[in-house]
Design an enzyme around this catalytic site. Sequence first.
Site, PDB file in Angstrom:
ATOM      1  N   GLU A 213       0.789  -1.228   0.000  1.00  9.55           N
ATOM      2  CA  GLU A 213       0.000   0.000   0.000  1.00  9.55           C
ATOM      3  C   GLU A 213       0.831   1.294   0.000  1.00  9.55           C
ATOM      4  OE1 GLU A 213      -2.898  -0.207   3.141  1.00  9.55           O
ATOM      5  OE2 GLU A 213      -4.000  -1.790   2.134  1.00  9.55           O
TER       6      GLU A 213
ATOM      7  N   GLU B 248      -5.296  -8.677   0.768  1.00  8.52           N
ATOM      8  CA  GLU B 248      -5.940  -8.338   2.054  1.00  8.52           C
ATOM      9  C   GLU B 248      -7.430  -8.148   1.834  1.00  8.52           C
ATOM     10  OE1 GLU B 248      -4.376  -4.968   4.263  1.00  8.52           O
ATOM     11  OE2 GLU B 248      -2.313  -5.622   3.903  1.00  8.52           O
TER      12      GLU B 248
HETATM   13  C1  BG6 Z   1      -4.312  -2.015   5.363  1.00  6.06           C
HETATM   14  C2  BG6 Z   1      -2.946  -2.383   5.873  1.00  6.06           C
HETATM   15  O1  BG6 Z   1      -4.453  -0.637   5.287  1.00  6.06           O
HETATM   16  O2  BG6 Z   1      -5.392  -2.542   6.013  1.00  6.06           O
HETATM   17  C3  BG6 Z   1      -2.964  -3.139   7.169  1.00  6.06           C
HETATM   18  O3  BG6 Z   1      -2.171  -3.033   4.913  1.00  6.06           O
HETATM   19  C4  BG6 Z   1      -4.075  -2.629   8.034  1.00  6.06           C
HETATM   20  O4  BG6 Z   1      -1.701  -3.059   7.757  1.00  6.06           O
HETATM   21  C5  BG6 Z   1      -5.399  -2.923   7.369  1.00  6.06           C
HETATM   22  O5  BG6 Z   1      -4.042  -3.186   9.300  1.00  6.06           O
HETATM   23  C6  BG6 Z   1      -6.604  -2.330   8.036  1.00  6.06           C
HETATM   24  O6  BG6 Z   1      -6.600  -0.967   7.903  1.00  6.06           O
HETATM   25  P1  BG6 Z   1      -7.823  -0.015   8.232  1.00  6.06           P
HETATM   26  O7  BG6 Z   1      -7.437   1.262   7.560  1.00  6.06           O
HETATM   27  O8  BG6 Z   1      -9.051  -0.644   7.667  1.00  6.06           O
HETATM   28  O9  BG6 Z   1      -7.886   0.150   9.711  1.00  6.06           O
END
Ligand code: BG6
Length: 459
Positions: free
Chosen positions: A163, A358
Amino acid sequence: MTFPNDFLWGAATSAYQIEGAWNADGKGESVWDDFCHTPGNVKNNHTGDVACDHYHRYQEDVDHMQYIGLKGYRFSLNWTRILPNGIGHINQAGLDFYSRLIDSLLSADIDPCVTLFHWEYPRALQQLGGWLNPDSSKWFAEYTTIVVDHLSDRVEKWMTLNEPQCFIGRAHFQGLDAPGLKLPMRDALLVCHNSLLAHGRAAKVIRDNAKKSPLIGWAPVGVNRIPAIEDEAHINAARTLMMKAVINTNDPFWTNTWFSDPAILGQYPKDGLNHYKQQMDWYDPDDMKIICQPLDFYGANIYSGSLVTIDEQGQPLVQPPSINKPVTMSSWAVEPRAMKWGVKFLYERYKLPIYITENGLSNPDWVQSDGKVHDPQRIDFLRQYLLALEEAIDEGVDVRGYFQWSLLDNFEWINGYSHRFGLIYVNYETQRRILKESAHWYRQVIQQNAIPEQLVNTT
Ligand code: BG6
């Protein structure tokens, strides 16, 4: 329908969010260590000093992964565990830790999928200007060379950066994440360019030197736009907005094309170049020869999205979310169709096989009076997003795998430990792990290579 036969079912984590052991065995300091040690930066002044203590408990965590049936595990390496100052002196104990973790995963038949950079930037290099330093991409290449030298005999899947949209937008422009900078746009664009150079150099180092034939990708994020109605006009409108380089919000870096066009197509998108040209006096188009390297897959981090409609003048328009729209604890709209349209538009433009690197939600999970952690919201969220992914696959998108975020409850950056994203509940005082109901459900998904028809009782 079932998923493709060799579909890689996995879960993901990142080093700073779970490892703890922030100064163990010769590790150096990262900007996140520094940032968390400064009161006021993180909710409740939480730090990742101990986190899930995965550094010492990795074997127990691998055992849980094996029980769930994971076929792949995406984790990041903490640069400062390997090179305490970012360059120069190598800390063998850090390499040994990752080596043990990889061996343990392989003996559990779990594919180790490595992210080189998930925001743990070395503090010593930050003091030299960090990503603004003209040598920054070479530093990253030096780190990659050492990693590849020691670990590439057992690792096949590599992701360079996680990201860049976040570590540039949030950390270098909005001042929210470590190192907490609010750079002017010119410099933030330069950080972006230097990290793209770092991606390109690292991809080449892996390609040229990996002992095991590598599959190389990265894990960007970005807006997902969904046609409010699935007809041609709305699909075109959603595609147009999803691929805009210029996003006029307080976080202009939340764009797909500004990052992925250079890395994959070898040029900055024209709308962005026109818009930013005054601030890019440093730009040398020859750099694209370094930035644009052949990639084997596109890692897509997909959490949310917004609906797109068409206004009276025929212009695409983001629709404000309905008053009933469910949101996760992170205030992200639950929007399963972002999964379908996100991968469709990315596949169409970049033509690379996709891994969902993710997807998941934060939820206020707790241990209930029966001693278990029931998280029906997470099961429903994952189920709906996976159904949408299945639809995209059915319509021809080449999706090779899915990593749920996250394996464990963990340190959620500036939200500290207040958000729980895990399939596994972590008690941060005792370090006791409890598999949530969703972990048992995910196990069934993996066993069946399909989404169970109903929300089955999993305990
Ligand atoms: C992403 C990251 O932004 O999503 C992670 O790669 C992070 O490290 C996850 O924990 C959750 O993020 P958010 O912004 O939904 O709290």
